[in-house]
Design a protein around this motif. Sequence first.
Motif, PDB file in Angstrom:
ATOM      1  N   LYS A   1       0.868  -1.035  -0.051  1.00  0.00           N
ATOM      2  CA  LYS A   1       0.030   0.004   0.009  1.00  0.00           C
ATOM      3  C   LYS A   1       0.968   1.416   0.114  1.00  0.00           C
ATOM      4  CE  LYS A   1      -3.506  -2.674   2.368  1.00  0.00           C
ATOM      5  NZ  LYS A   1      -4.168  -2.777   3.600  1.00  0.00           N
ATOM      6  N   GLY A   2       0.598   2.114  -0.760  1.00  0.00           N
ATOM      7  CA  GLY A   2       1.455   3.193  -0.744  1.00  0.00           C
ATOM      8  C   GLY A   2       0.686   4.611  -1.233  1.00  0.00           C
ATOM      9  N   THR A   3       1.522   5.597  -0.521  1.00  0.00           N
ATOM     10  CA  THR A   3       1.265   7.167  -0.846  1.00  0.00           C
ATOM     11  C   THR A   3       2.383   7.749  -1.525  1.00  0.00           C
ATOM     12  OG1 THR A   3       1.839   7.539   1.585  1.00  0.00           O
ATOM     13  CG2 THR A   3      -0.550   7.081   1.183  1.00  0.00           C
ATOM     14  N   GLY A   4       2.415   8.389  -2.659  1.00  0.00           N
ATOM     15  CA  GLY A   4       3.282   9.028  -3.327  1.00  0.00           C
ATOM     16  C   GLY A   4       4.231   7.919  -3.547  1.00  0.00           C
ATOM     17  N   ASP A   5       5.644   8.027  -3.271  1.00  0.00           N
ATOM     18  CA  ASP A   5       6.901   7.135  -3.436  1.00  0.00           C
ATOM     19  C   ASP A   5       7.083   6.252  -2.264  1.00  0.00           C
ATOM     20  OD1 ASP A   5       8.123   8.799  -1.927  1.00  0.00           O
ATOM     21  OD2 ASP A   5       9.740   9.123  -3.181  1.00  0.00           O
ATOM     22  N   ILE A   6       5.965   6.051  -1.239  1.00  0.00           N
ATOM     23  CA  ILE A   6       6.458   5.369  -0.298  1.00  0.00           C
ATOM     24  C   ILE A   6       5.359   4.169  -0.099  1.00  0.00           C
ATOM     25  CG2 ILE A   6       6.332   5.278   2.495  1.00  0.00           C
ATOM     26  CD1 ILE A   6       6.973   8.342   2.025  1.00  0.00           C
ATOM     27  N   TYR A   7       5.761   2.853   0.262  1.00  0.00           N
ATOM     28  CA  TYR A   7       4.903   1.681   0.394  1.00  0.00           C
ATOM     29  C   TYR A   7       5.081   0.936   1.549  1.00  0.00           C
ATOM     30  CZ  TYR A   7       4.663   2.974  -4.734  1.00  0.00           C
ATOM     31  OH  TYR A   7       4.393   3.737  -5.794  1.00  0.00           O
ATOM     32  N   ASP A   8       4.006   0.457   2.070  1.00  0.00           N
ATOM     33  CA  ASP A   8       4.153  -0.393   3.437  1.00  0.00           C
ATOM     34  C   ASP A   8       3.629  -1.646   2.951  1.00  0.00           C
ATOM     35  OD1 ASP A   8       4.587   1.420   5.349  1.00  0.00           O
ATOM     36  OD2 ASP A   8       2.758   2.454   4.776  1.00  0.00           O
ATOM     37  N   HIS A   9       4.273  -2.779   3.520  1.00  0.00           N
ATOM     38  CA  HIS A   9       4.082  -4.063   3.092  1.00  0.00           C
ATOM     39  C   HIS A   9       3.903  -4.843   4.436  1.00  0.00           C
ATOM     40  CE1 HIS A   9       5.772  -3.333  -1.172  1.00  0.00           C
ATOM     41  NE2 HIS A   9       6.675  -2.693  -0.193  1.00  0.00           N
ATOM     42  N   GLN A  10       2.971  -5.974   4.309  1.00  0.00           N
ATOM     43  CA  GLN A  10       3.186  -6.656   5.554  1.00  0.00           C
ATOM     44  C   GLN A  10       3.284  -8.050   5.205  1.00  0.00           C
ATOM     45  OE1 GLN A  10      -0.681  -7.039   8.749  1.00  0.00           O
ATOM     46  NE2 GLN A  10       1.042  -5.642   9.576  1.00  0.00           N
ATOM     47  N   PHE A  11       4.315  -8.831   5.671  1.00  0.00           N
ATOM     48  CA  PHE A  11       4.375 -10.370   5.278  1.00  0.00           C
ATOM     49  C   PHE A  11       4.128 -11.207   6.329  1.00  0.00           C
ATOM     50  CE2 PHE A  11       6.919  -7.559   2.595  1.00  0.00           C
ATOM     51  CZ  PHE A  11       6.796  -8.116   1.267  1.00  0.00           C
ATOM     52  N   LEU A  12       3.451 -12.252   6.080  1.00  0.00           N
ATOM     53  CA  LEU A  12       2.921 -13.362   6.802  1.00  0.00           C
ATOM     54  C   LEU A  12       4.391 -14.312   7.080  1.00  0.00           C
ATOM     55  CD1 LEU A  12       1.318 -15.057   9.155  1.00  0.00           C
ATOM     56  CD2 LEU A  12       0.157 -16.182   7.083  1.00  0.00           C
ATOM     57  N   ALA A  13       4.921 -14.163   8.037  1.00  0.00           N
ATOM     58  CA  ALA A  13       6.205 -14.522   8.179  1.00  0.00           C
ATOM     59  C   ALA A  13       6.276 -16.018   8.952  1.00  0.00           C
ATOM     60  CB  ALA A  13       7.443 -14.024   9.111  1.00  0.00           C
ATOM     61  N   LEU A  14       5.603 -16.080   9.958  1.00  0.00           N
ATOM     62  CA  LEU A  14       5.669 -17.253  10.818  1.00  0.00           C
ATOM     63  C   LEU A  14       4.055 -17.608  10.901  1.00  0.00           C
ATOM     64  CD1 LEU A  14       8.289 -16.739  13.402  1.00  0.00           C
ATOM     65  CD2 LEU A  14       8.477 -17.922  11.471  1.00  0.00           C
ATOM     66  N   PRO A  15       3.352 -18.138  10.083  1.00  0.00           N
ATOM     67  CA  PRO A  15       2.042 -18.593  10.420  1.00  0.00           C
ATOM     68  C   PRO A  15       1.742 -19.596  11.500  1.00  0.00           C
ATOM     69  CG  PRO A  15       2.534 -19.645   8.374  1.00  0.00           C
ATOM     70  CD  PRO A  15       4.045 -18.801   8.869  1.00  0.00           C
ATOM     71  N   ASN A  16       0.692 -19.446  12.021  1.00  0.00           N
ATOM     72  CA  ASN A  16       0.249 -20.561  13.018  1.00  0.00           C
ATOM     73  C   ASN A  16       1.341 -21.123  13.837  1.00  0.00           C
ATOM     74  OD1 ASN A  16      -2.228 -21.926  13.768  1.00  0.00           O
ATOM     75  ND2 ASN A  16      -1.499 -23.869  12.669  1.00  0.00           N
ATOM     76  N   GLN A  17       2.113 -20.131  14.678  1.00  0.00           N
ATOM     77  CA  GLN A  17       3.019 -20.144  15.460  1.00  0.00           C
ATOM     78  C   GLN A  17       2.547 -20.613  16.948  1.00  0.00           C
ATOM     79  OE1 GLN A  17       6.455 -20.020  14.916  1.00  0.00           O
ATOM     80  NE2 GLN A  17       7.049 -20.771  16.634  1.00  0.00           N
ATOM     81  N   LYS A  18       3.175 -21.694  17.332  1.00  0.00           N
ATOM     82  CA  LYS A  18       3.125 -22.010  18.719  1.00  0.00           C
ATOM     83  C   LYS A  18       3.860 -21.744  19.693  1.00  0.00           C
ATOM     84  CE  LYS A  18       0.847 -25.338  21.594  1.00  0.00           C
ATOM     85  NZ  LYS A  18      -0.013 -24.694  22.587  1.00  0.00           N
ATOM     86  N   PHE A  19       3.911 -21.132  20.694  1.00  0.00           N
ATOM     87  CA  PHE A  19       4.688 -20.641  21.645  1.00  0.00           C
ATOM     88  C   PHE A  19       4.615 -21.618  22.860  1.00  0.00           C
ATOM     89  CE2 PHE A  19       4.080 -16.813  19.150  1.00  0.00           C
ATOM     90  CZ  PHE A  19       5.446 -16.348  18.823  1.00  0.00           C
ATOM     91  N   GLN A  20       5.664 -22.280  23.274  1.00  0.00           N
ATOM     92  CA  GLN A  20       5.632 -23.357  24.289  1.00  0.00           C
ATOM     93  C   GLN A  20       5.622 -22.837  25.768  1.00  0.00           C
ATOM     94  OE1 GLN A  20       5.446 -26.609  23.350  1.00  0.00           O
ATOM     95  NE2 GLN A  20       5.402 -26.182  21.483  1.00  0.00           N
ATOM     96  N   ARG A  21       6.258 -21.638  26.005  1.00  0.00           N
ATOM     97  CA  ARG A  21       6.129 -21.222  27.271  1.00  0.00           C
ATOM     98  C   ARG A  21       5.657 -19.689  27.562  1.00  0.00           C
ATOM     99  NH1 ARG A  21      12.348 -22.108  29.221  1.00  0.00           N
ATOM    100  NH2 ARG A  21      12.481 -24.155  28.650  1.00  0.00           N
ATOM    101  N   ALA A  22       4.960 -19.609  28.300  1.00  0.00           N
ATOM    102  CA  ALA A  22       4.495 -18.036  28.544  1.00  0.00           C
ATOM    103  C   ALA A  22       5.819 -17.211  29.086  1.00  0.00           C
ATOM    104  CB  ALA A  22       3.657 -18.194  29.853  1.00  0.00           C
ATOM    105  N   GLY A  23       5.846 -16.013  28.555  1.00  0.00           N
ATOM    106  CA  GLY A  23       6.686 -15.011  28.904  1.00  0.00           C
ATOM    107  C   GLY A  23       7.145 -14.143  27.800  1.00  0.00           C
TER     108      GLY A  23
END
Length: 164
Positions: free
Chosen positions: A109-131
């Motif tokens: 998504k962009g305005t002028g010559d600036i573009y923002d991207h959001q990439f799903l890097a780690l889908p459905n991640q399970k975290f084993q410990r709270a913290g």
Amino acid sequence: MLKLFRLLPAFGLAFTLLLTACDQNQVYEKNIDFDKYTWSVRQKPAFTFDIADTTQRYDVYFNIRNASDYGYYNLYVKHTLTDPANKQVSQLLHQMLLMDAQTGEPRGKGTGDIYDHQFLALPNQKFQRAGTYKIVLEQYMRQDQLPGLMAVGVRVAKAAAPQP
């Protein structure tokens, strides 16, 4: 007029924050701006976030903001994720496509010559410990300085429930 163009990135960030503030699934989001709009190979932005519910699955996204004068169509980023005991959970190299390789048209998504991207890097991640978890990002483009990259960030959100 020049002042208006300098304020455009701030307006884009404010708009992005406004949109994400309404997201009930968001657990964490932070973006770090680069000086002189250049990501140095020595800069390794670190992001820390808390996980309380270990029964929940999470999606981890990478946010990238670039100017249209960024010299490549892609960006390689390596992440290292560590758990509350500082043990490595994962390390992976990601390729993110910022522009269409054939046409050179910017993605995101962009305005002028600036573009923002959001990439799903780690889908459905399970975290084993709270913290508190830590994720460190490194640019992996075989170039010490990457001009045209304005900011990088991490977003953690509760994963959507699997469809039956």
